[in-house]
Design an enzyme around this catalytic site. Structure first.
Site, short mmCIF file in Angstrom:
data_model
loop_
_atom_site.label_atom_id
_atom_site.label_comp_id
_atom_site.label_asym_id
_atom_site.label_seq_id
_atom_site.Cartn_x
_atom_site.Cartn_y
_atom_site.Cartn_z
N GLU A 87 0.79 -1.23 0.00
CA GLU A 87 0.00 0.00 0.00
C GLU A 87 0.82 1.28 0.00
O GLU A 87 0.41 2.27 -0.59
CB GLU A 87 -0.92 0.00 1.24
CG GLU A 87 -1.96 -1.11 1.25
CD GLU A 87 -3.02 -0.94 0.18
OE1 GLU A 87 -3.35 0.21 -0.14
OE2 GLU A 87 -3.51 -1.95 -0.35
N SER A 479 -45.13 -33.80 40.14
CA SER A 479 -44.69 -34.23 41.46
C SER A 479 -43.27 -33.82 41.80
O SER A 479 -42.86 -33.95 42.96
CB SER A 479 -44.83 -35.75 41.58
OG SER A 479 -46.20 -36.11 41.51
#
Length: 819
Positions: A87, A479
């Protein structure tokens, strides 16, 4: 001539000054609208939130832009060199704009004018920072001028390393990956420090155009661009000729790491954590805040929990028969593409999709779903296998109630798409037929001492259904709620040896109707102890106890344990007719397991922000002396347990002992087998057998689950907690506690252990075969007379057999069915 030259010189000066003035005015107008570059000093980009298991393994990531911020000091020189070469090779030398590079670009563009070639850019890294952070991407002269001005100012305000740090953490690399750290993980499943020269060069080639150099769609262009970057690295002296040549010979090596949970079977847990973080901190914090979330998730226990629940669900489902194929495809042509396009259950890797190619009386020939590569391509080779008749006999029965088949030909036909599971290794090519179950369920495992949720399974498959039945499904506990009725009784003057009538009863309701609760299969009668009532899950005895105790007391305990936020104080609720979740039930049982201390169930241990500061911590206990600077003969640090006591520790032990009896001789007898380990638990089955529950615990681990259809309907005769859910609990616990040290339930100091007659609840006679050791609190003990809750008469022991048929039955029998 001199005058003429002077005249032209004057005109030129005027023109120059005029142009300069125009340029100055233009630049002034452009500059006054420039954004404030000082914001770069407080740069806080959207960063990925990462969720970790209890052992530190990465479980999930959440982000709108997948980015992990990495300081410049942590980025290796070879990676920096790759980006500088690709770059901006003069980055450390120019003042923000590379005039040499700009002139070169202008010359190249003039030479290419009219050729149709794309103009060559000359933006420096500093200019790209200015554009990415402060400007738009508009291709205009104004934007380029602003970019240049900002670049000069940025260079004056920040050093080069800071600018490069901003650049490498901001740029887009494709595949929803932002910043170098995220790109390294996305493309190579590596940290930045592990990248090779070739890998760094490929990543450096991407910012110019990630789509143009896609590793799977455009592999040739990607390879060419990477090699160009390597050549520039050699040319700029960052890499030697030999190392560069070696790097160019390497393949791209992109792995294509996915963004989903990376820990097996963590889908339900990760989603629950995601919801909690959003609830506490909001979506922006989750998707942009860069949080580090350490959860309580135990990967190994999760695998055990998943397998146990899936085994239970598939076992039940296969007993009900075959649902039919998933769909039909054409097998006369190449069936591979059609089969590959059908989504499989991604979190059930043991199973594979297959298409039936041929069927005979003794086997089925199948073609297996091809596995696509990273680019979505299907291999040309087609894999095949066989299902022997003996490995699909369960499917001879149709779940739709049709006729029972006698061979594979009555079940499958060519073109049917089904699931199969390999038998042995893949080389055998032998498979068994499978099907996703219609029945569902949820399971939670928790540390009872801390409330840390260690494992959570919200259904058969997260890929199939994201609805979490462990935390979101509101179900009747049946239960399995009863222990809290009995805990309330133990805290209010009753003992495990208190006797309750089990005879039929009728209760007049407020609307004038009569409610006649019954025991499972209608068994029972007479009178028996509370221990017997909970071991054999007697409904009539529980209702009588709740009525005698008062439902307001029961409701207060249920809310104290966190089972319900607000419980209606009606007798039917004593049998678990309210709705709650598996997580709440497991949390409530954890209070019993830890001796009565309140816990706050949690999936998250700690949350840190992007800077490492802890913003949430589950552990609220205080450690006195833990932060001493040195040792000066002081005592060891002491962790102060400031949690509220929800239940008397003695009551906790009494209920635990009674629930041990559930497993030893009650409704779960023979279903839970952990050897010599102490284990307690309770079954639960709702009306019409719509939900089957089991919640149980050892001293160090609590687990609970339910099995039922999402749209509640009967599980069929025998679909009880003891027959369906207890075996799942057993399978999970056997695997989970295998590596844990063995421990025992602690008997609180001062508790009296007294032998009693298990039928009458009174002191046992020497040599009585019905003797059981019962736990009594100080000041309590076996009754001196036989008193039955739910009956008006009280009499001396010697009169029991003479005048009371009910008491006589209690002494002589007391056996009951399972529930």
């Amino acid at each position: 001539m001199i005058r003429l030259l002077g005249y032209f010189f004057g005109v030129a000066c005027v023109l120059f000054l005029g142009v300069a003035a125009i340029i100055a005015v233009y630049l002034s107008n452009v500059a006054k609208d420039l954004p404030d570059y000082a914001v770069l000093s407080t740069y806080a980009p959207p960063v990925t939130t990462r969720v970790h298991a209890g052992n530190g393994a990465l479980m999930a990531e959440y982000a709108k832009e997948r980015r992990l911020f990495l300081p410049i000091q942590a980025i290796p020189d070879r990676v920096k060199a790759a980006f500088l070469s690709a770059e901006d090779k003069n980055f450390y030398n120019h003042p923000g704009v590379d005039l040499t590079g700009l002139g070169r670009a202008i010359l190249v563009n003039l030479q290419n004018f009219g050729s149709g070639r794309r103009p060559v850019g000359a933006s420096t890294i500093t200019q790209q920072v200015a554009k990415n952070f402060l400007l738009t991407s508009d291709q205009t002269i104004d934007r380029k001028i602003k970019e240049a001005i900002l670049s000069f100012r940025i260079e004056q305000a920040y050093n080069k390393d800071k600018i490069l740090e901003l650049y490498l953490n901001e740029i887009f690399f494709g595949l929803n990956s932002y910043g170098i750290a995220s790109a390294a993980l996305t493309y190579f499943d590596k940290s930045v420090t592990e990248l090779t020269v070739a890998e760094a060069a490929y990543l450096a080639s991407l910012p110019k155009g990630p789509a143009n150099y896609h590793p799977f769609r455009h592999p040739e262009a990607a390879l060419e661009r990477r090699n160009w970057v390597i050549d520039r690295m050699v040319e700029n002296g960052y890499v030697s000729q030999s190392d560069g040549a070696e790097a160019k010979q390497q393949p791209l090596g992109v792995t294509g790491r996915t963004s989903g949970p990376s820990l097996f079977a963590s889908g339900y847990f990760a989603e629950a954590v995601r919801r909690q973080v959003i609830e506490q901190y909001g979506e922006k914090a989750l998707y942009e805040g860069g949080l580090s979330v350490r959860t309580s998730f135990d990967p190994q226990l999760q695998v055990f929990a998943r397998k146990a629940l899936q085994d239970g669900l598939t076992t039940y489902d296969e007993r009900r028969g075959f649902h039919g194929p998933l769909k039909q495809i054409d097998t006369t042509a190449d069936w591979g593409k059609a089969l590959a396009d059908i989504p499989a259950l991604g979190d059930v890797p043991e199973w594979r999709l297959a298409v039936v190619l041929a069927v005979s009386d003794d086997s089925v020939d199948i073609g297996l779903q091809p596995t696509k590569d990273g680019g979505g391509k299907i291999p040309a080779e087609r894999e095949r296998g066989v299902i022997q008749a003996k490995n699909m006999q369960w499917a001879y029965r149709s779940a739709a109630g049709g006729k029972t088949a006698k061979s594979p030909q009555g079940v499958l036909s060519a073109g049917d798409v089904v699931y199969v599971e390999p038998i042995g290794d893949d080389s055998s090519k032998s498979y068994r037929l499978r099907q996703p179950p219609k029945v569902e369920g949820g399971l939670v495992a928790m540390d009872p001492k801390t409330g840390r949720v260690l494992a959570m399974v919200g259904g058969f498959s997260y890929s199939q259904s994201e609805f979490n039945r462990a935390t979101q499904a509101m179900r009747q506990p049946g239960s399995s709620f009863k222990p809290f009725v009995y805990a309330a009784a133990m805290d209010n003057g009753y003992t495990p040896a208190s006797v309750v009538s089990d005879d039929p009863l009728e209760i007049q309701t407020g609307n004038g109707q009569v409610w006649a609760p019954d025991n499972y299969e209608g068994e029972g009668g007479g009178a028996n102890t509370l221990r017997f009532a909970i071991e054999h899950s007697r409904n009539r005895m529980t209702v009588r106890l709740a009525n005698d105790l008062g439902m307001n007391v029961v409701a207060e305990y249920a809310e104290r344990f966190g089972i319900y936020d607000k419980m209606m104080p009606v007798l039917a609720m004593s049998l678990g007719s309210g709705e709650t979740t598996v997580l709440r039930m497991v949390s409530a049982y954890s209070v019993i397991a830890n001796g009565g201390k309140q816990i706050k169930p949690t999936l998250i241990d700690r949350i840190q922000d992007r800077y490492g500061k802890t913003i949430f911590k589950h552990e609220e206990r205080v450690c006195e002396g833990c932060n001493a600077s040195d040792w000066q003969s002081q005592d060891e640090p002491n962790v102060v347990d400031n949690r509220e006591t929800v239940l008397d520790p003695m009551t906790s032990y009494q209920i635990t002992s009674m629930m041990q009896g559930v497993i030893q001789r009650g409704t779960a007898a023979g279903k839970v087998q952990l050897g010599t380990r102490d284990v307690a638990g309770k079954t639960g089955t709702t009306n019409d057998e719509k939900d089957a529950w089991f919640v149980g615990f050892t001293p160090d681990l609590v687990a609970g689950l339910y099995i039922g259809f999402d749209s509640p309907s009967t599980l069929g005769r025998g679909g009880t907690g003891g027959s369906l859910s207890a075996p799942v609990f057993n399978e999970f616990m056997q695997a989970a506690v295998k590596e844990m040290p063995e421990s025992k339930f602690v008997i609180p100091a001062g508790m009296n252990l007294i032998p009693i007659d298990r039928k009458t609840g009174m002191a046992a006679m020497q040599g009585d075969p019905n003797t059981i050791i019962e736990a009594f609190k100080p000041g309590t003990g076996p009754a001196d007379s036989f008193s039955v809750i739910g009956m008006d008469n009280t009499m001396a022991p010697e009169e029991i057999l003479k005048t009371s048929p009910q008491a006589n039955q209690a002494v002589q029998s007391g056996a009951g069915g399972l529930y």
